[in-house]
Design a protein around this motif. Structure first.
Motif, mmCIF file in Angstrom:
data_model
loop_
_atom_site.group_PDB
_atom_site.id
_atom_site.type_symbol
_atom_site.label_atom_id
_atom_site.label_comp_id
_atom_site.label_asym_id
_atom_site.label_seq_id
_atom_site.Cartn_x
_atom_site.Cartn_y
_atom_site.Cartn_z
ATOM 1 N N ASN A 49 18.428 28.379 -3.392
ATOM 2 C CA ASN A 49 17.691 27.131 -3.202
ATOM 3 C C ASN A 49 18.022 26.486 -1.848
ATOM 4 O O ASN A 49 17.155 25.925 -1.172
ATOM 5 N N LEU A 50 19.292 26.599 -1.444
ATOM 6 C CA LEU A 50 19.690 26.048 -0.147
ATOM 7 C C LEU A 50 19.006 26.775 0.990
ATOM 8 O O LEU A 50 18.535 26.167 1.953
ATOM 9 N N VAL A 51 18.948 28.117 0.875
ATOM 10 C CA VAL A 51 18.295 28.915 1.915
ATOM 11 C C VAL A 51 16.811 28.566 1.988
ATOM 12 O O VAL A 51 16.238 28.409 3.085
ATOM 13 N N ALA A 52 16.178 28.405 0.827
ATOM 14 C CA ALA A 52 14.742 28.092 0.796
ATOM 15 C C ALA A 52 14.480 26.716 1.410
ATOM 16 O O ALA A 52 13.526 26.540 2.184
ATOM 17 N N MET A 53 15.332 25.732 1.094
ATOM 18 C CA MET A 53 15.150 24.385 1.641
ATOM 19 C C MET A 53 15.344 24.382 3.158
ATOM 20 O O MET A 53 14.614 23.709 3.889
ATOM 21 N N GLN A 54 16.314 25.139 3.627
ATOM 22 C CA GLN A 54 16.560 25.197 5.066
ATOM 23 C C GLN A 54 15.373 25.811 5.789
ATOM 24 O O GLN A 54 14.948 25.336 6.851
ATOM 25 N N ALA A 55 14.803 26.870 5.202
ATOM 26 C CA ALA A 55 13.651 27.522 5.822
ATOM 27 C C ALA A 55 12.424 26.616 5.800
ATOM 28 O O ALA A 55 11.611 26.636 6.733
ATOM 29 N N LEU A 56 12.303 25.813 4.756
ATOM 30 C CA LEU A 56 11.120 24.967 4.599
ATOM 31 C C LEU A 56 11.163 23.734 5.513
ATOM 32 O O LEU A 56 10.138 23.335 6.076
ATOM 33 N N LEU A 57 12.346 23.144 5.686
ATOM 34 C CA LEU A 57 12.437 21.834 6.342
ATOM 35 C C LEU A 57 12.896 21.875 7.792
ATOM 36 O O LEU A 57 12.588 20.973 8.569
ATOM 37 N N ALA A 58 13.665 22.912 8.162
ATOM 38 C CA ALA A 58 14.220 22.940 9.521
ATOM 39 C C ALA A 58 13.128 23.128 10.561
ATOM 40 O O ALA A 58 12.226 23.949 10.392
ATOM 41 N N ARG A 59 13.200 22.348 11.624
ATOM 42 C CA ARG A 59 12.277 22.476 12.749
ATOM 43 C C ARG A 59 12.885 21.741 13.940
ATOM 44 O O ARG A 59 13.979 21.157 13.823
ATOM 45 N N ASP A 60 12.207 21.765 15.066
ATOM 46 C CA ASP A 60 12.724 21.078 16.243
ATOM 47 C C ASP A 60 12.909 19.591 15.941
ATOM 48 O O ASP A 60 11.983 18.917 15.476
ATOM 49 N N GLY A 61 14.100 19.100 16.214
ATOM 50 C CA GLY A 61 14.404 17.695 15.988
ATOM 51 C C GLY A 61 14.984 17.398 14.624
ATOM 52 O O GLY A 61 15.454 16.288 14.379
ATOM 53 N N ILE A 62 14.939 18.361 13.710
ATOM 54 C CA ILE A 62 15.487 18.163 12.363
ATOM 55 C C ILE A 62 16.514 19.260 12.081
ATOM 56 O O ILE A 62 16.227 20.457 12.216
ATOM 57 N N ARG A 63 17.680 18.858 11.670
ATOM 58 C CA ARG A 63 18.752 19.779 11.314
ATOM 59 C C ARG A 63 19.040 19.637 9.827
ATOM 60 O O ARG A 63 19.290 18.535 9.339
ATOM 61 N N VAL A 64 18.978 20.749 9.104
ATOM 62 C CA VAL A 64 19.239 20.748 7.670
ATOM 63 C C VAL A 64 20.691 21.165 7.442
ATOM 64 O O VAL A 64 21.106 22.251 7.821
ATOM 65 N N ILE A 65 21.465 20.262 6.825
ATOM 66 C CA ILE A 65 22.858 20.543 6.483
ATOM 67 C C ILE A 65 22.927 20.773 4.977
ATOM 68 O O ILE A 65 22.368 19.992 4.197
ATOM 69 N N THR A 66 23.603 21.838 4.551
ATOM 70 C CA THR A 66 23.630 22.184 3.134
ATOM 71 C C THR A 66 25.040 22.026 2.566
ATOM 72 O O THR A 66 26.043 22.195 3.261
ATOM 73 N N ALA A 67 25.076 21.709 1.278
ATOM 74 C CA ALA A 67 26.335 21.612 0.530
ATOM 75 C C ALA A 67 26.101 22.187 -0.855
ATOM 76 O O ALA A 67 25.061 21.931 -1.470
ATOM 77 N N SER A 68 27.075 22.933 -1.363
ATOM 78 C CA SER A 68 26.909 23.596 -2.664
ATOM 79 C C SER A 68 27.560 22.817 -3.802
ATOM 80 O O SER A 68 27.546 23.281 -4.948
ATOM 81 N N SER A 69 28.131 21.659 -3.505
ATOM 82 C CA SER A 69 28.766 20.851 -4.551
ATOM 83 C C SER A 69 28.849 19.402 -4.100
ATOM 84 O O SER A 69 28.703 19.087 -2.911
ATOM 85 N N GLY A 70 29.139 18.533 -5.069
ATOM 86 C CA GLY A 70 29.277 17.117 -4.754
ATOM 87 C C GLY A 70 30.432 16.823 -3.811
ATOM 88 O O GLY A 70 30.252 16.099 -2.812
ATOM 89 N N PRO A 71 31.631 17.343 -4.062
ATOM 90 C CA PRO A 71 32.744 17.080 -3.129
ATOM 91 C C PRO A 71 32.454 17.555 -1.705
ATOM 92 O O PRO A 71 32.818 16.873 -0.735
#
Length: 362
Positions: free
Chosen positions: A16-38
């Motif tokens: 899901n993280l990989v899919a979100m990064q591919a969907l949202l990342a573009r010039d001017g937007i950086r997608v940072i992912t985390a696999s847990s709350g902490p």
């Protein structure tokens, strides 16, 4: 070059993280992912994010618990949260989500077009907020520089101006030539006016930078009013100033500030009043808790001017000759009266002329 805007995606499923990064990342937007709350909380301590997309169902710390921790921190409580959930819509779940601080819910499988549209809204809002923040900081710095410039200018101008005025007075004393003494009088008069302008600039700088510090002492409003009226009448022999008082006119007040209040009010009345009409100063100390000062002159303040009367640098809206001053007198009066906890009002009509009335706590 502007920095990228960060979007945080929190989900315990790597795909899901990989899919979100591919969907949202573009010039001017950086997608940072985390696999847990902490892990998400650690990222938020380091990075500023425009939006957090949070999966509700995660082990150890679910999305609602993470949201409560985010809202509990001053650094992160303003971050918009959108929850992602695979669960069916339930009123209880939705209520808990909004209570935790969510701005929206999206249900899996997520519609890519809907997700992009919502993300774009928050990205644009964040970009505009950053732009406004930069502009406000630039304006703050410019205002600070202007105030410093006015203070330095006013301070440095006083010494040479004092020398000019002393020189004019010396010329006047040693010369019997009428033309020379007349020129010396004009120099002295112009110097007095310039000194008053410099004093007003310094007052405005102090008002806007450091505030007003009062030195309250028991003072007689009548004594101070008569002192200032005498000084102003000396320079305007063509004008008459009448002072009347009643009751106990002594109160706790900053004497220097009160002198400036009287000087600006009476000076304004002399300058703008109808020719031949006296300036009337009334001081009423008959009330137990307050002292009222009213300065009245002939003439009427135009309706179009009244909303701006106590604003700074409004000389042109009222004066027949703009070179007569900077338009700071009444602005300074209002701030000095406010600092004492008093009130200032304007009354103007064809029948009664113009009066500025201040009520000061005793």
């Amino acid at each position: 070059m502007s920095q990228d805007i960060n979007i945080l995606v929190v989900d315990d499923v790597a795909q899901n993280l990989v899919a979100m990064q591919a969907l949202l990342a573009r010039d001017g937007i950086r997608v940072i992912t985390a696999s847990s709350g902490p892990e998400a909380l650690e990222i938020l301590l380091v990075h500023e994010v425009a939006l957090a997309l949070v999966d509700v169902q995660m082990p150890l710390m679910d999305g609602f618990e993470l949201a409560e921790l985010i809202r509990g921190s001053a650094r992160t409580r303003a971050v918009p949260l959108i929850f992602l959930t695979a669960a069916a819509t339930e009123a209880k779940t939705t209520f808990r989500g909004y209570e935790a601080g969510a701005v929206d819910f999206l249900y899996k499988p997520v519609d890519p077009a809907a997700l992009k549209s919502k993300v774009n809204v928050f990205v644009e809002l964040h970009a505009k907020e950053k732009q406004l923040s930069r502009q406000l900081e630039e304006l703050r710095q410019a205002l600070h520089m202007n105030e410093m410039f006015a203070a330095v200018l006013g301070h440095d101008l006083r010494n040479p101006l004092s020398s000019i005025m002393m020189g004019a007075e010396a010329i006047r004393l040693v010369s019997d030539n009428p033309q020379i003494t007349a020129s010396a009088d004009r120099i002295r008069s112009s110097g007095d006016r310039m000194m008053k302008m410099i004093g007003q600039l310094l007052d405005v700088t102090r008002i806007r930078s450091d505030g007003i510090r009062l030195n309250l002492q028991p003072k007689s409003y009548v004594d101070i009013g008569r002192k200032i009226a005498g000084e102003l009448a000396h320079g305007r022999p063509d004008k008459r100033i009448d002072i009347e008082s009643r009751g106990n006119c002594e109160g706790m007040v900053d004497g220097d500030r009160l002198e400036q209040i009287f000087s600006n009010l009476i000076g304004n009345a002399l300058q703008h009043g109808e020719p031949g009409a006296p300036v009337q100063v009334g001081i009423d100390g008959s009330a137990q808790r307050s002292i009222v000062v009213e300065v009245r002159n002939g003439g009427v303040v135009p309706e179009s001017v009244r909303p701006y009367l106590f604003e700074p640098f409004r000389a042109g809206v009222m004066q027949r000759h703009p070179s007569e001053g900077l338009g700071l007198g009444l602005y300074i009066v209002k701030h000095f009266v406010d600092a004492h906890g008093g009130k200032v009002e304007l009354h103007s009509s064809q029948e009664e002329g113009t009066a500025i009335r201040i009520a000061m706590p005793r």
